[in-house]
Design an enzyme around this catalytic site. Structure first.
Site, PDB file in Angstrom:
ATOM      1  N   HIS A  52     -13.170   5.705 -32.214  1.00  0.00           N
ATOM      2  CA  HIS A  52     -14.525   5.638 -31.675  1.00  0.00           C
ATOM      3  C   HIS A  52     -15.467   6.399 -32.593  1.00  0.00           C
ATOM      4  O   HIS A  52     -15.041   7.044 -33.551  1.00  0.00           O
ATOM      5  CB  HIS A  52     -14.581   6.160 -30.238  1.00  0.00           C
ATOM      6  CG  HIS A  52     -14.294   7.607 -30.065  1.00  0.00           C
ATOM      7  ND1 HIS A  52     -13.028   8.150 -30.246  1.00  0.00           N
ATOM      8  CD2 HIS A  52     -15.099   8.657 -29.701  1.00  0.00           C
ATOM      9  CE1 HIS A  52     -13.067   9.447 -30.004  1.00  0.00           C
ATOM     10  NE2 HIS A  52     -14.313   9.773 -29.677  1.00  0.00           N
ATOM     11  N   HIS A  54     -17.668   9.021 -32.445  1.00  0.00           N
ATOM     12  CA  HIS A  54     -18.107  10.419 -32.429  1.00  0.00           C
ATOM     13  C   HIS A  54     -17.811  11.111 -33.768  1.00  0.00           C
ATOM     14  O   HIS A  54     -16.784  10.863 -34.393  1.00  0.00           O
ATOM     15  CB  HIS A  54     -17.463  11.171 -31.278  1.00  0.00           C
ATOM     16  CG  HIS A  54     -18.039  10.785 -29.947  1.00  0.00           C
ATOM     17  ND1 HIS A  54     -17.392  11.030 -28.755  1.00  0.00           N
ATOM     18  CD2 HIS A  54     -19.204  10.163 -29.611  1.00  0.00           C
ATOM     19  CE1 HIS A  54     -18.138  10.579 -27.753  1.00  0.00           C
ATOM     20  NE2 HIS A  54     -19.238  10.047 -28.243  1.00  0.00           N
ATOM     21  N   ASP A  56     -16.821  14.005 -34.709  1.00  0.00           N
ATOM     22  CA  ASP A  56     -15.584  14.767 -34.929  1.00  0.00           C
ATOM     23  C   ASP A  56     -14.379  13.852 -35.123  1.00  0.00           C
ATOM     24  O   ASP A  56     -13.254  14.338 -35.313  1.00  0.00           O
ATOM     25  CB  ASP A  56     -15.344  15.774 -33.799  1.00  0.00           C
ATOM     26  CG  ASP A  56     -15.120  15.127 -32.449  1.00  0.00           C
ATOM     27  OD1 ASP A  56     -15.766  14.097 -32.162  1.00  0.00           O
ATOM     28  OD2 ASP A  56     -14.300  15.643 -31.657  1.00  0.00           O
ATOM     29  N   HIS A  57     -14.612  12.545 -35.117  1.00  0.00           N
ATOM     30  CA  HIS A  57     -13.558  11.571 -35.396  1.00  0.00           C
ATOM     31  C   HIS A  57     -13.846  10.732 -36.639  1.00  0.00           C
ATOM     32  O   HIS A  57     -12.961  10.026 -37.115  1.00  0.00           O
ATOM     33  CB  HIS A  57     -13.363  10.635 -34.193  1.00  0.00           C
ATOM     34  CG  HIS A  57     -12.878  11.348 -32.978  1.00  0.00           C
ATOM     35  ND1 HIS A  57     -11.591  11.218 -32.487  1.00  0.00           N
ATOM     36  CD2 HIS A  57     -13.490  12.232 -32.151  1.00  0.00           C
ATOM     37  CE1 HIS A  57     -11.454  11.978 -31.415  1.00  0.00           C
ATOM     38  NE2 HIS A  57     -12.599  12.605 -31.197  1.00  0.00           N
ATOM     39  N   HIS A 108     -14.971   6.513 -22.378  1.00  0.00           N
ATOM     40  CA  HIS A 108     -15.482   7.667 -23.120  1.00  0.00           C
ATOM     41  C   HIS A 108     -16.669   7.224 -23.977  1.00  0.00           C
ATOM     42  O   HIS A 108     -17.729   7.849 -23.968  1.00  0.00           O
ATOM     43  CB  HIS A 108     -14.360   8.246 -23.969  1.00  0.00           C
ATOM     44  CG  HIS A 108     -14.742   9.447 -24.779  1.00  0.00           C
ATOM     45  ND1 HIS A 108     -15.111  10.646 -24.211  1.00  0.00           N
ATOM     46  CD2 HIS A 108     -14.804   9.632 -26.132  1.00  0.00           C
ATOM     47  CE1 HIS A 108     -15.383  11.517 -25.166  1.00  0.00           C
ATOM     48  NE2 HIS A 108     -15.215  10.927 -26.341  1.00  0.00           N
ATOM     49  N   ASP A 130      -9.895   9.694 -27.543  1.00  0.00           N
ATOM     50  CA  ASP A 130     -10.350  10.562 -26.455  1.00  0.00           C
ATOM     51  C   ASP A 130     -10.333   9.843 -25.110  1.00  0.00           C
ATOM     52  O   ASP A 130     -11.053  10.248 -24.184  1.00  0.00           O
ATOM     53  CB  ASP A 130     -11.773  11.057 -26.733  1.00  0.00           C
ATOM     54  CG  ASP A 130     -11.828  12.122 -27.813  1.00  0.00           C
ATOM     55  OD1 ASP A 130     -10.765  12.524 -28.324  1.00  0.00           O
ATOM     56  OD2 ASP A 130     -12.950  12.547 -28.156  1.00  0.00           O
ATOM     57  N   HIS A 168      -7.193  15.877 -29.031  1.00  0.00           N
ATOM     58  CA  HIS A 168      -7.659  17.243 -28.753  1.00  0.00           C
ATOM     59  C   HIS A 168      -6.553  18.036 -28.060  1.00  0.00           C
ATOM     60  O   HIS A 168      -5.800  17.493 -27.255  1.00  0.00           O
ATOM     61  CB  HIS A 168      -8.897  17.237 -27.851  1.00  0.00           C
ATOM     62  CG  HIS A 168     -10.138  16.763 -28.527  1.00  0.00           C
ATOM     63  ND1 HIS A 168     -10.918  17.582 -29.314  1.00  0.00           N
ATOM     64  CD2 HIS A 168     -10.728  15.548 -28.541  1.00  0.00           C
ATOM     65  CE1 HIS A 168     -11.949  16.890 -29.772  1.00  0.00           C
ATOM     66  NE2 HIS A 168     -11.856  15.646 -29.320  1.00  0.00           N
TER      67      HIS A 168
END
Length: 257
Positions: A52, A54, A56-57, A108, A130, A168
């Site tokens: 996805h 975001h 941090d990915h 998400h 996530d 995570h």
């Protein structure tokens, strides 16, 4: 094949899989740790899988692609660091001789996907980003409770021995909430003790498994009497259907400390 969770930021894992020569990585939010690991192990980065959009990915994708020439594969309907191969439900991708089925798992984010392969060294493997965490699930930033519950239900239908590679290290905080929902769940109590021991030694709690999550994860247990009762205690008079129970749990978890 070797499965490695590379730590990133404060609690992310960048999952890596390699055969001794070539590697794939999943959701590289940063590039430096991945590049150092590749150099240390003498590996060539073959493919980057993204679940996805975001940051941090995805934050390390461009640098890793430029440095290694790796192929990038990601969701069909989300903003992505171009260029990449976009995939959706029903697609399959072949990486390192492995065939991954793509699952669309919105909730998400609106276009979140997961990658599932039925056999790596004798057991299935799921890269779920996530969507599903050990003991929990992702926040609903872009999707609805009904969408997320449907996504989780389809993941829960995978074989029990499927290794769950989420991104995570949220396990202990998730289990604290799960115990508030199901204080008499013996499997949950045993798993919590095990995870506390692992984290005390700075070991990852992951991967989990689908079979285990169905025993301890309240978001996969919305039909269980104890979970329904806790949701109704939280929201007296609320309906007992699975979507309402799920929505109540997710809102409760958002503010749980």
């Amino acid at each position: 094949m070797h499965l490695i969770p590379l730590p990133a930021f404060s609690d992310n894992y960048i999952w890596a899989l390699h055969d001794g020569r070539k590697a794939l990585v999943v959701d590289p939010g940063e590039s430096e740790g991945v590049a150092a690991w590749l150099a240390r192990e003498g590996l060539q980065l073959d493919t980057i899988l993204i679940t996805h959009h975001h940051a941090d990915h995805t934050g390390g994708v461009a640098a890793l692609r430029e440095a290694t020439g790796a192929r990038v594969i990601g969701p069909a309907y989300e903003p992505m660091p171009e260029p990449l191969q976009r995939v959706g439900a029903g697609d399959e991708v072949e990486v390192l001789g492995l065939r991954f089925a793509v699952m669309e798992v919105p909730g998400h984010t609106a276009g979140h996907i997961a990658y599932y392969t039925p056999d790596i060294d004798g057991a299935p493997l799921l890269f779920c980003g996530d969507t599903l965490f050990s003991g929990g699930c992702g926040r609903l930033f872009e999707g609805t409770p009904a969408q997320m519950l449907d996504s989780l239900t389809r993941l829960a239908a995978l074989p029990a021995d499927t290794r769950v590679c989420c991104t995570h290290e949220y396990t202990l905080s998730n289990l604290k909430f799960a115990q508030a929902v199901e204080p008499d769940n013996a499997a949950l109590a045993a798993y919590t003790a095990r995870c506390q021991a692992q984290r005390a030694q700075n070991f990852p709690t992951l991967p989990s498994s689908i079979g285990l999550e169905k025993q301890i994860n309240p978001f996969l247990r919305t039909g269980e009497a104890a979970v329904v009762q806790s949701a109704q205690a939280r929201e007296p008079g609320s309906p007992t259907d699975a979507v309402t129970v799920f929505a109540t749990l997710r809102e409760w978890k958002n503010v749980f400390r």
